[in-house]
Design a protein around this motif. Sequence first.
Motif, PDB file in Angstrom:
ATOM      1  N   SER A 188       0.841  -1.194   0.000  1.00  0.00           N
ATOM      2  CA  SER A 188       0.000   0.000   0.000  1.00  0.00           C
ATOM      3  C   SER A 188       0.879   1.247   0.000  1.00  0.00           C
ATOM      4  O   SER A 188       1.821   1.349   0.789  1.00  0.00           O
ATOM      5  N   VAL A 189       0.555   2.181  -0.893  1.00  0.00           N
ATOM      6  CA  VAL A 189       1.325   3.413  -1.036  1.00  0.00           C
ATOM      7  C   VAL A 189       0.359   4.591  -1.046  1.00  0.00           C
ATOM      8  O   VAL A 189      -0.639   4.579  -1.764  1.00  0.00           O
ATOM      9  N   GLY A 190       0.649   5.615  -0.254  1.00  0.00           N
ATOM     10  CA  GLY A 190      -0.215   6.784  -0.202  1.00  0.00           C
ATOM     11  C   GLY A 190       0.202   7.847  -1.201  1.00  0.00           C
ATOM     12  O   GLY A 190       1.384   8.074  -1.437  1.00  0.00           O
ATOM     13  N   ILE A 191      -0.785   8.502  -1.810  1.00  0.00           N
ATOM     14  CA  ILE A 191      -0.550   9.647  -2.691  1.00  0.00           C
ATOM     15  C   ILE A 191      -0.919  10.903  -1.936  1.00  0.00           C
ATOM     16  O   ILE A 191      -2.029  11.033  -1.424  1.00  0.00           O
ATOM     17  N   GLU A 192       0.001  11.842  -1.855  1.00  0.00           N
ATOM     18  CA  GLU A 192      -0.239  13.072  -1.110  1.00  0.00           C
ATOM     19  C   GLU A 192      -1.305  13.937  -1.752  1.00  0.00           C
ATOM     20  O   GLU A 192      -1.404  14.022  -2.974  1.00  0.00           O
ATOM     21  N   ALA A 193      -2.086  14.597  -0.896  1.00  0.00           N
ATOM     22  CA  ALA A 193      -2.969  15.667  -1.345  1.00  0.00           C
ATOM     23  C   ALA A 193      -2.205  16.971  -1.187  1.00  0.00           C
ATOM     24  O   ALA A 193      -1.451  17.143  -0.234  1.00  0.00           O
ATOM     25  N   PRO A 194      -2.337  17.918  -2.113  1.00  0.00           N
ATOM     26  CA  PRO A 194      -1.636  19.197  -1.974  1.00  0.00           C
ATOM     27  C   PRO A 194      -2.034  19.899  -0.685  1.00  0.00           C
ATOM     28  O   PRO A 194      -3.217  20.029  -0.363  1.00  0.00           O
ATOM     29  N   GLY A 195      -1.058  20.323   0.093  1.00  0.00           N
ATOM     30  CA  GLY A 195      -1.317  21.018   1.346  1.00  0.00           C
ATOM     31  C   GLY A 195      -1.064  22.504   1.227  1.00  0.00           C
ATOM     32  O   GLY A 195      -0.531  22.992   0.224  1.00  0.00           O
ATOM     33  N   ASN A 196      -1.417  23.245   2.249  1.00  0.00           N
ATOM     34  CA  ASN A 196      -1.191  24.685   2.241  1.00  0.00           C
ATOM     35  C   ASN A 196       0.258  25.048   2.524  1.00  0.00           C
ATOM     36  O   ASN A 196       0.758  26.078   2.090  1.00  0.00           O
ATOM     37  N   ASP A 197       0.951  24.196   3.276  1.00  0.00           N
ATOM     38  CA  ASP A 197       2.326  24.466   3.651  1.00  0.00           C
ATOM     39  C   ASP A 197       3.233  23.446   2.980  1.00  0.00           C
ATOM     40  O   ASP A 197       3.151  22.246   3.264  1.00  0.00           O
ATOM     41  N   PRO A 198       4.126  23.863   2.050  1.00  0.00           N
ATOM     42  CA  PRO A 198       4.975  22.913   1.332  1.00  0.00           C
ATOM     43  C   PRO A 198       5.986  22.215   2.214  1.00  0.00           C
ATOM     44  O   PRO A 198       6.597  21.235   1.814  1.00  0.00           O
TER      45      PRO A 198
ATOM     46  N   GLN B   2       1.756  26.402 -17.262  1.00  0.00           N
ATOM     47  CA  GLN B   2       0.555  26.941 -16.627  1.00  0.00           C
ATOM     48  C   GLN B   2      -0.639  26.129 -17.140  1.00  0.00           C
ATOM     49  O   GLN B   2      -1.170  26.390 -18.215  1.00  0.00           O
ATOM     50  N   THR B   3      -1.020  25.102 -16.388  1.00  0.00           N
ATOM     51  CA  THR B   3      -2.148  24.259 -16.784  1.00  0.00           C
ATOM     52  C   THR B   3      -3.082  24.072 -15.596  1.00  0.00           C
ATOM     53  O   THR B   3      -2.834  24.590 -14.510  1.00  0.00           O
ATOM     54  N   ASP B   4      -4.133  23.315 -15.806  1.00  0.00           N
ATOM     55  CA  ASP B   4      -5.103  23.067 -14.737  1.00  0.00           C
ATOM     56  C   ASP B   4      -4.650  21.952 -13.792  1.00  0.00           C
ATOM     57  O   ASP B   4      -5.315  21.670 -12.800  1.00  0.00           O
ATOM     58  N   LEU B   5      -3.516  21.324 -14.071  1.00  0.00           N
ATOM     59  CA  LEU B   5      -3.048  20.218 -13.239  1.00  0.00           C
ATOM     60  C   LEU B   5      -2.234  20.707 -12.049  1.00  0.00           C
ATOM     61  O   LEU B   5      -1.400  21.606 -12.173  1.00  0.00           O
ATOM     62  N   ILE B   6      -2.490  20.099 -10.890  1.00  0.00           N
ATOM     63  CA  ILE B   6      -1.730  20.372  -9.675  1.00  0.00           C
ATOM     64  C   ILE B   6      -0.674  19.286  -9.470  1.00  0.00           C
ATOM     65  O   ILE B   6       0.461  19.578  -9.098  1.00  0.00           O
ATOM     66  N   SER B   7      -1.041  18.044  -9.727  1.00  0.00           N
ATOM     67  CA  SER B   7      -0.059  16.955  -9.642  1.00  0.00           C
ATOM     68  C   SER B   7      -0.505  15.789 -10.516  1.00  0.00           C
ATOM     69  O   SER B   7      -1.694  15.626 -10.817  1.00  0.00           O
ATOM     70  N   VAL B   8       0.481  14.990 -10.911  1.00  0.00           N
ATOM     71  CA  VAL B   8       0.252  13.778 -11.691  1.00  0.00           C
ATOM     72  C   VAL B   8       1.050  12.649 -11.062  1.00  0.00           C
ATOM     73  O   VAL B   8       2.251  12.810 -10.818  1.00  0.00           O
ATOM     74  N   THR B   9       0.409  11.537 -10.776  1.00  0.00           N
ATOM     75  CA  THR B   9       1.092  10.333 -10.314  1.00  0.00           C
ATOM     76  C   THR B   9       0.992   9.295 -11.418  1.00  0.00           C
ATOM     77  O   THR B   9      -0.105   9.002 -11.909  1.00  0.00           O
ATOM     78  N   VAL B  10       2.127   8.754 -11.813  1.00  0.00           N
ATOM     79  CA  VAL B  10       2.178   7.833 -12.949  1.00  0.00           C
ATOM     80  C   VAL B  10       2.585   6.441 -12.476  1.00  0.00           C
ATOM     81  O   VAL B  10       3.515   6.294 -11.674  1.00  0.00           O
TER      82      VAL B  10
ATOM     83  N   GLY C  18     -12.209  27.012  -9.748  1.00  0.00           N
ATOM     84  CA  GLY C  18     -11.279  26.978  -8.630  1.00  0.00           C
ATOM     85  C   GLY C  18     -11.420  25.815  -7.677  1.00  0.00           C
ATOM     86  O   GLY C  18     -10.755  25.790  -6.629  1.00  0.00           O
ATOM     87  N   VAL C  19     -12.250  24.838  -7.987  1.00  0.00           N
ATOM     88  CA  VAL C  19     -12.439  23.674  -7.121  1.00  0.00           C
ATOM     89  C   VAL C  19     -11.387  22.617  -7.444  1.00  0.00           C
ATOM     90  O   VAL C  19     -11.111  22.334  -8.616  1.00  0.00           O
ATOM     91  N   VAL C  20     -10.778  22.045  -6.409  1.00  0.00           N
ATOM     92  CA  VAL C  20      -9.768  20.999  -6.590  1.00  0.00           C
ATOM     93  C   VAL C  20     -10.447  19.634  -6.663  1.00  0.00           C
ATOM     94  O   VAL C  20     -11.209  19.265  -5.773  1.00  0.00           O
ATOM     95  N   ARG C  21     -10.177  18.904  -7.722  1.00  0.00           N
ATOM     96  CA  ARG C  21     -10.777  17.585  -7.914  1.00  0.00           C
ATOM     97  C   ARG C  21      -9.696  16.592  -8.330  1.00  0.00           C
ATOM     98  O   ARG C  21      -8.556  16.975  -8.600  1.00  0.00           O
ATOM     99  N   ASP C  22     -10.075  15.319  -8.387  1.00  0.00           N
ATOM    100  CA  ASP C  22      -9.138  14.304  -8.850  1.00  0.00           C
ATOM    101  C   ASP C  22      -9.833  13.333  -9.789  1.00  0.00           C
ATOM    102  O   ASP C  22     -11.063  13.183  -9.777  1.00  0.00           O
ATOM    103  N   THR C  23      -9.043  12.667 -10.609  1.00  0.00           N
ATOM    104  CA  THR C  23      -9.538  11.663 -11.533  1.00  0.00           C
ATOM    105  C   THR C  23      -8.360  10.767 -11.923  1.00  0.00           C
ATOM    106  O   THR C  23      -7.221  11.031 -11.533  1.00  0.00           O
ATOM    107  N   ALA C  24      -8.641   9.716 -12.667  1.00  0.00           N
ATOM    108  CA  ALA C  24      -7.578   8.784 -13.048  1.00  0.00           C
ATOM    109  C   ALA C  24      -7.947   8.086 -14.344  1.00  0.00           C
ATOM    110  O   ALA C  24      -9.117   8.047 -14.754  1.00  0.00           O
ATOM    111  N   THR C  25      -6.941   7.526 -14.998  1.00  0.00           N
ATOM    112  CA  THR C  25      -7.183   6.711 -16.178  1.00  0.00           C
ATOM    113  C   THR C  25      -7.783   5.377 -15.741  1.00  0.00           C
ATOM    114  O   THR C  25      -7.720   5.004 -14.572  1.00  0.00           O
TER     115      THR C  25
END
Length: 322
Positions: A198-208, A255-263, A307-314
Amino acid sequence: MQVSFIQKPALKAFHLEGYAQGTTYHITYYHTHAIIRQVAIDSILNGIDSSLSLYKPYSRINRFNRSAEGITTDHYLKTVVAKSLDIYKETDGLFDVTVQPLVEAWGFGVKHPDSLPDSARISTLLKCVGTGKLSLKNNYLHKSLPCVKIDLNGIAQGYTADVLANYLRSKGIQNFLAEIGGELVVSGRRQPGSEKMSVGIEAPGNDPYEQAPYQRIVHLTHGALTTSGNYRKFYESGAKKINHLIDPHTGYSFQTDLISVTVWAKDGITADGYDNALMGMGLKKAMEFVERKKDLGAYFIYTTPDGVVRDTATRSFYTLLQ
């Protein structure tokens, strides 16, 4: 006749960790006894750093960058550059290892500039950018202009995870997790017949600088996971957010709508090589690109127009989340 059954000893978890490539590494492997020495892992990582690290003045990559025409490669440099050339073609130049002058000009390299580049400076630097200015023949990496310099940080850590994984396999270890800088390779399970890794994928936080919460948990028994995002390495200049992912076509940050990509891919060098380019494509194109690839999956965190943060996947990646 009396029959007895020999029960195999339970596997134990062994952990190794340290510092390399400007970040940390962690290895967890499962075996009946400890068979991997810390000094062996550090030796492997030092060898890779001596080839690919921009922070080592004597490294082979720095020797290439200082050269006028090119140098003879070693195994590490040849392998990573060859893969980079392939991904450059596959992504129409969005993945380009010759962005080093731009990365440094924007303050994300080894040297930190006194001021940000203006449009004239960007135009000048772009003349030195383009993987088409590189050629790899046998063991020689050639550049067409002396100002061409490469930065392999966008793919080297995924490759390093592969090297560590292959070393573990060479020692007969089939159940492990090898991670460096958040890029990882997984093989097997904790125990025969037990649950997947099991591996966790981070959600973007307010503090880097703080540990971010996990957005999703991925379950897998093989392959590599790497992540590219614009929410950690960035700074603000006026009203603009400057991140470390530089568009080799324009010289400015993607400059795109993506915040992060996990491959997910079969190996780390492939996953790591594609994640930055997918960030540059934006959600729609990136989704279509990955869906066309047989052995690739991706998970996206993005911002909607309101401005809403969402997620999706292939489709292939969704199977890892079940």
